[in-house]
Design an enzyme around this catalytic site. Sequence first.
Site, short mmCIF file in Angstrom:
data_model
loop_
_atom_site.label_atom_id
_atom_site.label_comp_id
_atom_site.label_asym_id
_atom_site.label_seq_id
_atom_site.Cartn_x
_atom_site.Cartn_y
_atom_site.Cartn_z
CD GLU A 4 -3.03 -0.97 2.26
OE1 GLU A 4 -2.71 -0.36 3.29
OE2 GLU A 4 -4.10 -1.55 2.14
CD GLU B 297 -4.34 -6.01 2.64
OE1 GLU B 297 -5.01 -5.31 3.42
OE2 GLU B 297 -3.11 -5.94 2.54
C1 GAL Z 1 -4.55 -2.73 5.00
C2 GAL Z 1 -3.14 -3.25 5.13
C3 GAL Z 1 -3.10 -4.52 5.96
C4 GAL Z 1 -3.91 -4.35 7.20
C5 GAL Z 1 -5.32 -3.98 6.83
C6 GAL Z 1 -6.24 -3.82 8.01
O1 GAL Z 1 -4.57 -1.38 4.71
O2 GAL Z 1 -2.54 -3.53 3.89
O3 GAL Z 1 -1.76 -4.80 6.30
O4 GAL Z 1 -3.34 -3.37 8.01
O5 GAL Z 1 -5.30 -2.76 6.15
O6 GAL Z 1 -7.53 -3.50 7.58
#
Ligand code: GAL
Length: 633
Positions: free
Chosen positions: A144, A315
């Site tokens: 990110e 994710e």
């Molecule tokens: C994302 C990140 C992850 C985790 C997640 C939590 O932004 O890439 O590592 O922190 O959020 O929601």
Amino acid sequence: MKRTLGTCYYPEHWPEEMWEEDARRMAEAGLTWLRIGEFSWSKLEPTPGDLQWGWLDRAFKVLGAAGLKVVLGTPTATPPRWMIDKHPDMLAVDAKGHPRKFGSRRHYCFSHTGYREESRRITRLMAQRYGRDPYLGAWQTDNEYGCHDTVVSYSDMARSGFRDWLAQRYQSIDALNRAWGNIFWSMEYRNFHDIDLPNLTVTEPNPAHVQDFRRYSSDMVVIFNRAQVDEIKMHSDAPISHNYMGRVTEFDHFKVGNDLEIATWDSYPLGFLEDRVGATPDHQCAYARQGDPDFQAFHHDLYRAIGRGRWWVMEQQPGPVNWAPYNPAPLPGMVRLWTWEAFAHGAEAVCYFRWRQAPFGQEQLHAGLLRPDSQDAPGLAEARQVAEELADAQTVQPLQAPVALIFDYEADWAWATQPHGSGLSYFSLVFDHYRALRRVGLSVDIVPPGTRDFSGYAVILAPGLIHVDPDLAIALSKATADVVYGPRTAARDEYFNIPTQLPPAIPDLNLTISRIESLRPDMPVALNGGGHVLHYIEEVEGDAEILLSTVSGAPVVLVRGSQIYCGGWLDDVGLDRLIALLAERTGLSTIALTEGVRCRKTATEEFWFNYTIATVDTPHGPLPPAGVLRRAL
Ligand code: GAL
């Protein structure tokens, strides 16, 4: 194209004895992909030069043996503590001049050449070791970029890098002084070494100075990423991706994306509704457990463009998250709905963050597919259901949308530098247009400002595109589609100056914006026939045909041939009217969708999604709350 699922796993968080059972359960749930490694630097290299590959070698074996494919993340978003001793000036510096400390993540400045070399080194070592591993399926660079406001850094290295960058861009200090208009307020420089970063000035800095610093900062992300890509490519043929974020616009994702094979993004529908959609409290309450009906789709379409067709969700929220102002649980069925929606927009894979909820660290309150005690959490059953549905789903065939919407990162920086009215942003303006298109069932292709071939589109929208490259202007004027510009389209040249022949600098339109105003939130201007102009309105001179005007008769939307200019920020009713006019002119077929219902077509399927908490009617039957309807076409 086969659609697949996966999850994000942190083998270093769990005793090795747990890995095999975890892997077995993942495979049993129908997951294919496992992303690992992206925060593991302190375990891989506990002290400088002491590489500990053993645990990761074993993790590859155990996970691969269970039939899973690995996405390996380079660990550069979390440099270990010793790195700060080695490079004390590598920390990013905020606008107030304070270094951002060690103790969470993303604690580095993209301009720091020493850290860039460290990132190159660890990437090279990983690529040499795992680049040809049979279980490796793809790479992810870093994690990110830009999250936590980490692109713009006011460090000493950024200052010297910026000066060099300016010297290359302008070649002579006189050229820079002219381009920036530095005669204003006696800001003229005698050489590039006089130029500082645009923070801590007494009042606002020169917008041209800020815009160039934003461009420079974005370029540093591109260079940082490219260094990793170069290393990986020397040792691996696996595709390389990066996981972008929602509504992070501080660097030009199209430029980073051009060096990668796959774009991925991290989709947190409930967290985003609370902290970045910009919705009203009523809307937030109505969709608190479902997420905004358009925010995910917008990013799916954006990242499809950035990945040049190849994109994933790396994710996806499987339950409540920990980081938004409020963190409700999703309505049952939403984890499945979000997953199918990504596939409807062409995702190759959707991965859930994370496999098991962590009982330690910053994200203790972030759900996983498993609870901290390893029991199934509710998201797992929905993931399993999608995996079963995918088994007999047909493969996706992409379909060009009838509408193209231009999205330009530089325009977003320019609006941020000069919003003209409190809180006005380019992203929100573009997103308002996107929502309006979706409200009537239109599928949208988001396209970069570098697009020159618009064939196949019926409508092209370029709201707020503050600088229009002359080649783009030619391509748009030659397009057979209806093209909609404004507000603020073609209002600045590339150096942030108002063109002397007044905007909009679109020759075919032959219009002049003679005056602009920004409006207080409580002073909307009513349109004749319904709807309002909000936030921002332009006085437009010219003899084009008027399509929409204010109640007092001032033109707002004007047309000449297929070129249309909109001199104001239309509210939802106004945008609905504009889109209805476009549909009538071009023959686009629209549907009046129930509030909170969305649909999208691929070449072979039609999808309907119900973001509401009530059963709704569709032409193909009733759709329950959080329901997904899939039909072959
Ligand atoms: C994302 C990140 C992850 C985790 C997640 C939590 O932004 O890439 O590592 O922190 O959020 O929601």
